[in-house]
Design an enzyme around this catalytic site. Structure first.
Site, PDB file in Angstrom:
ATOM      1  N   TYR A 123       0.797  -1.231   0.000  1.00 26.88           N
ATOM      2  CA  TYR A 123       0.000   0.000   0.000  1.00 26.88           C
ATOM      3  C   TYR A 123       0.833   1.286   0.000  1.00 26.88           C
ATOM      4  O   TYR A 123       0.287   2.366   0.148  1.00 26.88           O
ATOM      5  CB  TYR A 123      -0.956   0.006   1.200  1.00 26.88           C
ATOM      6  CG  TYR A 123      -2.199  -0.833   0.983  1.00 26.88           C
ATOM      7  CD1 TYR A 123      -2.197  -1.909   0.116  1.00 26.88           C
ATOM      8  CD2 TYR A 123      -3.386  -0.544   1.642  1.00 26.88           C
ATOM      9  CE1 TYR A 123      -3.326  -2.688  -0.086  1.00 26.88           C
ATOM     10  CE2 TYR A 123      -4.525  -1.309   1.454  1.00 26.88           C
ATOM     11  CZ  TYR A 123      -4.487  -2.391   0.593  1.00 26.88           C
ATOM     12  OH  TYR A 123      -5.619  -3.148   0.400  1.00 26.88           O
ATOM     13  N   LYS A 170       2.232 -15.060   5.167  1.00 26.24           N
ATOM     14  CA  LYS A 170       2.374 -16.102   4.139  1.00 26.24           C
ATOM     15  C   LYS A 170       3.870 -16.316   3.911  1.00 26.24           C
ATOM     16  O   LYS A 170       4.387 -16.170   2.792  1.00 26.24           O
ATOM     17  CB  LYS A 170       1.649 -15.627   2.859  1.00 26.24           C
ATOM     18  CG  LYS A 170       1.508 -16.673   1.779  1.00 26.24           C
ATOM     19  CD  LYS A 170       0.466 -17.717   2.071  1.00 26.24           C
ATOM     20  CE  LYS A 170       0.385 -18.729   0.940  1.00 26.24           C
ATOM     21  NZ  LYS A 170      -0.426 -19.911   1.278  1.00 26.24           N
ATOM     22  N   ASP A 203      -4.265 -17.825   4.075  1.00 22.20           N
ATOM     23  CA  ASP A 203      -5.351 -18.594   3.463  1.00 22.20           C
ATOM     24  C   ASP A 203      -6.087 -19.433   4.518  1.00 22.20           C
ATOM     25  O   ASP A 203      -7.321 -19.508   4.520  1.00 22.20           O
ATOM     26  CB  ASP A 203      -4.854 -19.466   2.295  1.00 22.20           C
ATOM     27  CG  ASP A 203      -3.489 -20.077   2.536  1.00 22.20           C
ATOM     28  OD1 ASP A 203      -2.872 -19.801   3.582  1.00 22.20           O
ATOM     29  OD2 ASP A 203      -3.029 -20.864   1.682  1.00 22.20           O
ATOM     30  N   ASP A 227      -6.523  -5.667   5.410  1.00 21.76           N
ATOM     31  CA  ASP A 227      -7.622  -4.996   4.718  1.00 21.76           C
ATOM     32  C   ASP A 227      -8.667  -6.025   4.287  1.00 21.76           C
ATOM     33  O   ASP A 227      -9.875  -5.864   4.500  1.00 21.76           O
ATOM     34  CB  ASP A 227      -7.051  -4.250   3.494  1.00 21.76           C
ATOM     35  CG  ASP A 227      -8.002  -3.207   2.968  1.00 21.76           C
ATOM     36  OD1 ASP A 227      -9.051  -2.969   3.604  1.00 21.76           O
ATOM     37  OD2 ASP A 227      -7.707  -2.599   1.911  1.00 21.76           O
ATOM     38  N   ASP A 231     -12.689  -7.101   6.162  1.00 18.82           N
ATOM     39  CA  ASP A 231     -13.991  -7.085   5.486  1.00 18.82           C
ATOM     40  C   ASP A 231     -14.682  -8.430   5.727  1.00 18.82           C
ATOM     41  O   ASP A 231     -15.892  -8.496   5.961  1.00 18.82           O
ATOM     42  CB  ASP A 231     -13.832  -6.868   3.967  1.00 18.82           C
ATOM     43  CG  ASP A 231     -13.963  -5.402   3.573  1.00 18.82           C
ATOM     44  OD1 ASP A 231     -13.475  -4.546   4.353  1.00 18.82           O
ATOM     45  OD2 ASP A 231     -14.528  -5.107   2.509  1.00 18.82           O
TER      46      ASP A 231
END
Ligand code: NAI
Length: 338
Positions: A123, A170, A203, A227, A231
């Site tokens: 970002y 990850k 994941d 982010d 959600d």
């Protein structure tokens, strides 16, 4: 008296801002906690009117306020919120996911928080064209990773619930960047023997948020993963309309809903203002801590329990299975704030 800068935003932003101003004015009048609110433009509307998504006068007003409330902005979000987070060093993005009564939700017994690193990762906007390909820089530093890990452990300690931090990354694929993040979290964990620590690949975390979200207390993760996962966690407890967020630095803080400008429902008076009202609750908690002001904390609890009671009594907006308008829902909240 606290000086609040308020970015009124795009899409459903102005409707949500009106709701929050009504709530703050009610607190001001009935609960004896004084605010002065300065409404500001930023986002698509500011870009259209001034040529800048984040005009200088908006930035100056934010810097001279005690705290900032930000309604969602639209397509220019990266030029507003991502810039503000970096410019004001608001390194911790706090996104709680908490169950409220009678939600159209997968689970009804969740109380967890995602602590997202807010200044690095993909970002930072460092993207280049190279030989016909797009290249994005993923920056993960040891300092920023340790800083956010410490924030996550402190959050778990303060909550005093499950005393657990889950570090999500990850590192089996992104060995260097997420390797640094994982190592930093592990090192910080040594300073908190009373808090259990686990690691989870992103994941698997996405799956576990659906399968057994009750097992989480505090998740700490990098910017992009945080982010997306937040959600998901807000949908698991009932949807984005109930999802508040905080962007916190050592000196300043900005509070905003998790969601965006929701252009699909803008201007219809059907948006759920709870996301922004609960962001005000988080703001009051932060002001309470920063200024050692017990009144702020008292009003924060009252505001949260009022939202809880209102939805429990079946008064809800469309997104969570009700038929109330944004204004009707807000009026119900303020009528109970005594
Ligand atoms: P969104 O979060 O605005 O909306 C996703 C879905 O959730 C939509 O169906 C919307 O109607 C619903 N929704 C969101 N908030 C709601 C509320 N309070 N009450 C009821 N329903 C609600 O995501 P989308 O559509 O991807 O983005 C729209 C715009 O928002 C884009 O221009 C994007 O750049 C911007 N955005 C801004 C953010 C910010 O200001 N921090 C964050 C995310 C997106």
């Amino acid at each position: 008296m606290y000086n609040i800068s308020l970015i009124t935003g795009d899409g459903i932003g102005p409707e949500l801002s009106e709701s929050v101003v009504t709530v703050l004015n009610t607190i001001n009048d009935k609960l004896d906690l004084k605010f002065s609110i300065k409404e500001l433009q930023a986002g698509d509307i500011a870009l259209k009117n001034t040529g800048k998504a984040l005009p200088d006068e908006t930035l100056d007003a934010i810097k001279s306020s005690d705290v900032c409330l930000k309604a969602p902005v639209g397509e220019s979000a990266a030029d507003v919120i991502v810039v503000l987070r970096r410019m004001l060093d608001l390194y911790a993005n706090i996104r709680p996911a908490k169950s409220y009564p009678h939600m159209p939700a997968l689970h009804d017994d969740i109380d967890m928080v995602i602590v997202r690193e807010n200044t690095e990762d993909l970002y930072t906007g460092k993207e280049f064209a190279v030989d016909g390909a797009g290249v994005a820089l993923r920056i993960i530093s040891e300092d920023a990773s340790k800083r956010i890990a410490k924030y996550a452990f402190e959050t778990s300690k303060q909550r005093g619930q499950k005393n657990k931090v889950t570090c999500v990354h990850k590192s089996n694929v992104m060995r260097l960047t997420d390797g640094i993040f994982s190592k930093a979290c592990k090192e910080v964990a040594q300073d908190y023997p009373g808090i259990s620590f686990e690691e989870m690949y992103v994941d698997a975390c996405a799956m576990n948020l659906i399968r057994q979200p009750q097992s989480f207390d505090v998740i700490v993760t990098t910017n992009l993963f945080g982010d997306i996962l937040s959600d998901e966690s807000s949908q698991v407890v009932g949807g984005l309309g109930m999802a508040p967020a905080a962007n916190i630095g050592d000196k300043f803080a900005l509070f905003e809903p998790v969601h965006g400008a929701a252009f699909d429902i803008a201007g219809k008076q059907i948006a759920n203002p709870s996301s922004f009202i609960l962001s005000v609750k988080m703001m009051l908690d932060w002001l309470s801590q920063k200024h050692n002001d017990a009144k702020c904390s008292e009003v924060a609890s009252k505001l949260e329990s009022t939202v809880h009671d209102v939805v429990k009594s079946g008064i809800k907006t469309k997104d969570i299975g009700g038929d109330k308008t944004t204004k009707e829902f807000t009026n119900e909240i303020v009528s109970r704030l005594v």
